[in-house]
Design an enzyme around this catalytic site. Structure first.
Site, PDB file in Angstrom:
ATOM      1  N   ASN A   1       0.842  -1.176  -0.109  1.00  0.00           N
ATOM      2  CA  ASN A   1      -0.113   0.026  -0.082  1.00  0.00           C
ATOM      3  C   ASN A   1       0.846   1.438  -0.124  1.00  0.00           C
ATOM      4  O   ASN A   1       1.767   1.416   0.898  1.00  0.00           O
ATOM      5  CB  ASN A   1      -0.844   0.041   1.130  1.00  0.00           C
ATOM      6  N   GLU A   2       1.046   1.959  -1.075  1.00  0.00           N
ATOM      7  CA  GLU A   2       1.417   3.277  -1.271  1.00  0.00           C
ATOM      8  C   GLU A   2       2.892   3.443  -1.081  1.00  0.00           C
ATOM      9  O   GLU A   2       3.398   4.592  -1.147  1.00  0.00           O
ATOM     10  CB  GLU A   2       0.833   4.318  -0.461  1.00  0.00           C
ATOM     11  N   ASN A   3       3.616   2.250  -1.260  1.00  0.00           N
ATOM     12  CA  ASN A   3       5.297   2.345  -1.129  1.00  0.00           C
ATOM     13  C   ASN A   3       5.674   2.759  -2.202  1.00  0.00           C
ATOM     14  O   ASN A   3       6.755   3.623  -2.350  1.00  0.00           O
ATOM     15  CB  ASN A   3       5.634   1.183  -0.449  1.00  0.00           C
TER      16      ASN A   3
ATOM     17  N   SER B   1      -0.500  -0.550  -4.807  1.00  0.00           N
ATOM     18  CA  SER B   1      -1.749   0.207  -4.903  1.00  0.00           C
ATOM     19  C   SER B   1      -1.304   1.579  -4.242  1.00  0.00           C
ATOM     20  O   SER B   1      -1.005   1.517  -3.217  1.00  0.00           O
ATOM     21  CB  SER B   1      -3.021  -0.235  -4.336  1.00  0.00           C
TER      22      SER B   1
END
Length: 821
Positions: A429-431, A475
């Site tokens: 997530n968002e990395n 994502s």
């Protein structure tokens, strides 16, 4: 043999800032459980969810805790003759030292995996077992220094330790870093061989004679020392069985079966969810050594990312049918995970189905959820998007972290593989976005940050162990390393600039292919807020309210987001209602816009479904399990068929969305009318919308252009559904004073409230929880023209009186928030 070790436990603080009253004290403990819940049960700490108690309990996460028990290994146990006896810990949270009879038998540092310790030769008699947990907050900082500090969000370096990231706090969660045996601990005895993993992977072959289910059961075995003989693995499903030989020395085999005329498993809204029990046995000759059982559903799943003229789609395809993902993000439903039984999972996930969702995304800062979670999704028809557990941080790819990541990922893929609801693995997530946009590159100075996990290790594990489901590196992600990771034209997008910087009407500025996160905050419902916070007086910035607002600048963003739409509230009650209403409007506008882009856009996943405690957040179901007004707004926006008015090409258009399996045709009536209900201009528009499609009907300027924006609105109607367009914001509109004729009568299990509007009423709600904490209504946020009536069903206990349901702070509308002109 499996013997749970769940009795007779105590817990004691052994080092750290321990209050004097707890020094040297053995507290009764629960296994599975956590130190916070043990201390709560003993009455030794206040509830961390109330007021500002969280800060008072920070010492718990800075303290070492030792769990201990005794158990007896008697003569019958010894005579059972198991060649191998193992101590199996399914979940230790987190940096743990395990001692048996005073000898260290294991050191662990990952709450997301099972640990097995060989204790063969355990002698007859009483034994002591102890598990000492290093203080989780100092442990994270220490491990961060050992690995080399890397960027992370929030207060503590959760990225250095394989522990639930949000245990260290998040922008919706408290800092309640837990310790404890959080999943079962048992002694397991076995001989010859045991099942180490069972992966029943499905496929479907279709033809003129229907669908044939293909089941490939991959079996992994572990052999006892010196046992190298031939084994037999047998699988059964739907009255069929097959067996294969596991040759001497081999540790794996695959059993293949076919099921003729199989009933397909579908997402909710697309068909039924038939499940087929599968039984697997491992035998040596006539002796059964081990068994496994579970359910499968026969379906195919693919992810369409074939580039097109608009960019790169991100479209789930189930059984050959494209699915528009009406989704919700899922976070752990409680900070203390052992307080979430199967029924609570079922209840919360049913809230998702009832709101119209067909997908939940298990976010990467939480856990690989309980089997109860995935079982409920299988039966409810909720698709599951599963993140691997990486979120909002850079992660070291060196040892010892890398081996832990690989072990937990392998275990998760094997354990979750039977579930038909699971349709997508996601790397993080968002990395990838964070690495590019959040200033990480310079401080990393070339250090590893997780890219190898997301592009090599994790997809390799999925390909090896699953292969039946798609994988996405992250994502958001642009589906190509050379594409900006949060480009709305490519792959899944997160839309957070709206909440963080600009008004929610700017959702319409983006035409994304798929949105996997977007959201808007509001406080919890009144009953939840007043149960958890006891400030006198209550105010947005009062101490308890501030302790339950975790987003940076959250209250300022709430105020900024309200200002374009409604006047500044003058009382706390009005503030609470205005912020709740504004969240509802944000979710409506965002979801309706995204669905109006069908099929270019193929998914809208709201952040978030649930909360882990009572907090001001983006959830539509609050921390006490109560539905916010936004839940009802989302249900309207997620309806199978939707009538929405959208700006198009400098004017307005009616967009009809048909997410059902049948075509939809008829005539849409569109009226521009005054607030007094008088028609100004009308038009009738014939339409035909194919199944799973949408159609856009441009409106003539005479209907779409208002002569008096402050006193006119536009109403589109088709098939009994309504879509509204307001030419002016409420603060600039001449909304009349709330003028209703209301009657309430008792019915079975509650009341019916019938409302007749004497003047236009906008976004009418019965806030039943203000009357009875368990009060719930069947609908909310109703807009009525003068003379129109509606009946709301209120489920409430006998203590709720009809008169109380009609009070001005209970019977709410937008009109009450606007000074009448």
């Amino acid at each position: 043999m499996r013997r749970l070790l769940d009795q007779g436990w105590t817990v004691r603080a052994t080092a750290g800032p321990v209050p004097p009253a707890l020094e040297g004290v053995d507290v009764p403990a629960t296994v599975p459980g956590s130190v916070h819940t043990d201390l709560l049960a003993a009455g030794l700490i206040p509830d961390p969810y109330l007021d500002a108690n969280e800060a008072l309990l920070a010492w718990i996460g800075d303290t070492d805790w030792r769990y201990a028990t005794t158990f007896t290994w008697d003569a019958d146990d010894a005579r059972a003759g198991h060649e191998v006896v193992e101590l199996v810990a399914e979940g230790l949270d987190t940096v743990a030292t395990v001692e048996l009879d005073g000898a260290v038998v294991a050191r662990t540092a990952n709450m997301h995996r099972t640990h097995r310790v060989d204790v063969t030769g355990l002698g007859v008699g009483e034994h002591t077992l102890a598990v000492t947990f290093a203080a989780p907050v100092p442990a994270a900082h220490r491990l961060s220094e050992e690995l080399g500090p890397r960027p992370y969000t929030n207060e503590h370096p959760f990225n250095a330790i394989r522990k639930m990231a949000c245990s260290y706090g998040w922008d919706w969660g408290p800092v309640l870093a837990t310790s404890g045996v959080w999943r079962p601990l048992a002694l397991v005895g076995w001989s010859t061989a045991r099942l180490a993993g069972v992966r029943p992977l499905v496929d479907v072959r279709t033809g003129d004679d229907g669908a044939t289910g293909l089941l490939r059961v991959h079996v992994d075995v572990v052999r006892a020392p010196g046992q190298d003989g031939s084994l037999t693995a047998t699988a059964e499903v739907a009255g069929r069985s097959a067996a294969v030989v596991v040759p001497p020395g081999s540790t794996s085999a695959t059993v293949e079966l076919e099921v003729d005329d199989v009933a397909l498993w579908w997402p909710v809204g697309y068909g039924e969810q038939p499940l087929y029990p599968v039984a697997v046995t491992l035998a040596a000759g006539d002796e059964t050594l081990d068994r496994w059982s579970g359910d499968v559903g026969f379906r195919t799943v693919a992810l369409d990312t074939t580039p097109d003229a608009e960019g790169t789609p991100f479209r789930l395809v189930v059984n050959g049918t494209p699915v528009f993902a009406r989704g919700l993000n899922w976070i752990p439903d409680d900070c203390f995970l052992t307080r979430i039984p199967a029924e609570r999972y079922r209840t919360r996930l049913t809230e998702a189905v009832d709101v119209g969702a067909n997908l939940v995304r298990v976010w990467g800062g939480g856990i690989y959820e309980s089997d109860d979670f995935y079982d409920a999704c299988d039966r409810l028809g909720l698709l599951v998007w599963q993140d691997f557990l990486f979120a909002c941080a850079a992660y070291a790819e060196e040892e010892p972290l890398r081996s832990e990541v690989e072990a937990e990922a392998r275990e998760a893929v094997i354990r979750l593989s039977p579930h038909p609801s699971l349709v997508l693995w996601n790397g993080n997530n968002e990395n990838i976005w964070g690495h590019q946009d959040w200033g990480w590159i310079e401080p990393l100075a070339g250090a590893t940050w997780g890219w190898g996990y997301y592009t090599e290790l994790l997809p390799g594990i999925v390909a090896e162990l699953d292969g039946s489901r798609p994988y996405c590196p992250g994502s958001p992600y642009g589906m190509d390393p050379d594409v900006y990771p949060n480009d709305p034209a490519h792959g899944p997008t997160h839309l957070w600039d709206v909440w963080n910087k600009i008004d929610y009407t700017h959702y319409r500025d983006s035409d994304p292919r798929f949105v996997s996160e977007f959201g808007w905050q509001a406080p919890p419902t009144w009953a939840t807020l007043t149960r958890a916070i006891h400030d006198a007086p209550l105010a947005p910035g009062s101490p308890g309210m501030s302790a339950h607002q975790k987003a940076a600048g959250g209250d300022l963003k709430l105020s900024r987001g309200l200002e374009p739409h409604l006047p500044e509230p003058q009382t706390f009650e009005d503030w609470h209602w205005a912020m709740s209403l504004n969240q509802a409007r944000a979710v409506s506008l965002g979801v309706e816009h995204l669905r109006s882009l069908t099929p270019t856009c193929s998914g809208a996943i709201w952040w978030q479904l649930n909360d882990c405690w009572p907090v001001t957040s983006w959830a539509v179901v609050d921390g006490d399990g109560r539905r916010k007004p936004a839940w009802y707004a989302l249900r309207h926006a997620f309806a199978d068929r939707l009538v929405t008015v959208q700006p198009r090409d400098g004017g307005l258009a009616v967009v009809l969305v048909n997410d059902t399996g049948t075509d939809w045709a008829g005539e849409a009536g569109v009226r521009r009318l005054g607030f007094d209900g008088t028609d100004v201009e009308t038009v009738a528009l014939p339409f035909a919308v194919s199944a799973r499609g949408a159609v856009t009907l441009p409106l003539p300027a005479g209907v779409a252009t208002s002569g008096d924006p402050s006193r006119e609105l536009l109403l589109a109607e088709a098939g009994g559904l309504r879509g509204w367009w307001w030419f002016a914001e409420d603060r600039d509109a001449a909304l009349p004073a709330q003028d209703l004729t209301v009657a309430a009568r008792a019915v079975a299990d509650g009341y019916e409230v019938t409302v007749t509007a004497q003047a236009l009423v906008k976004d009418l709600a019965v806030l039943a929880d203000r009357v009875a904490p368990d009060g719930r209504v069947d609908d909310m946020l109703l807009t009525l023209l003068p003379g129109e009536s509606a009946t709301v069903r209120v489920a409430a206990p006998p203590g709720a009186t009809p008169e109380a349901l009609l009070e001005p702070l209970v019977l709410r509308s937008a009109n009450q928030l606007v000074t009448p002109r």
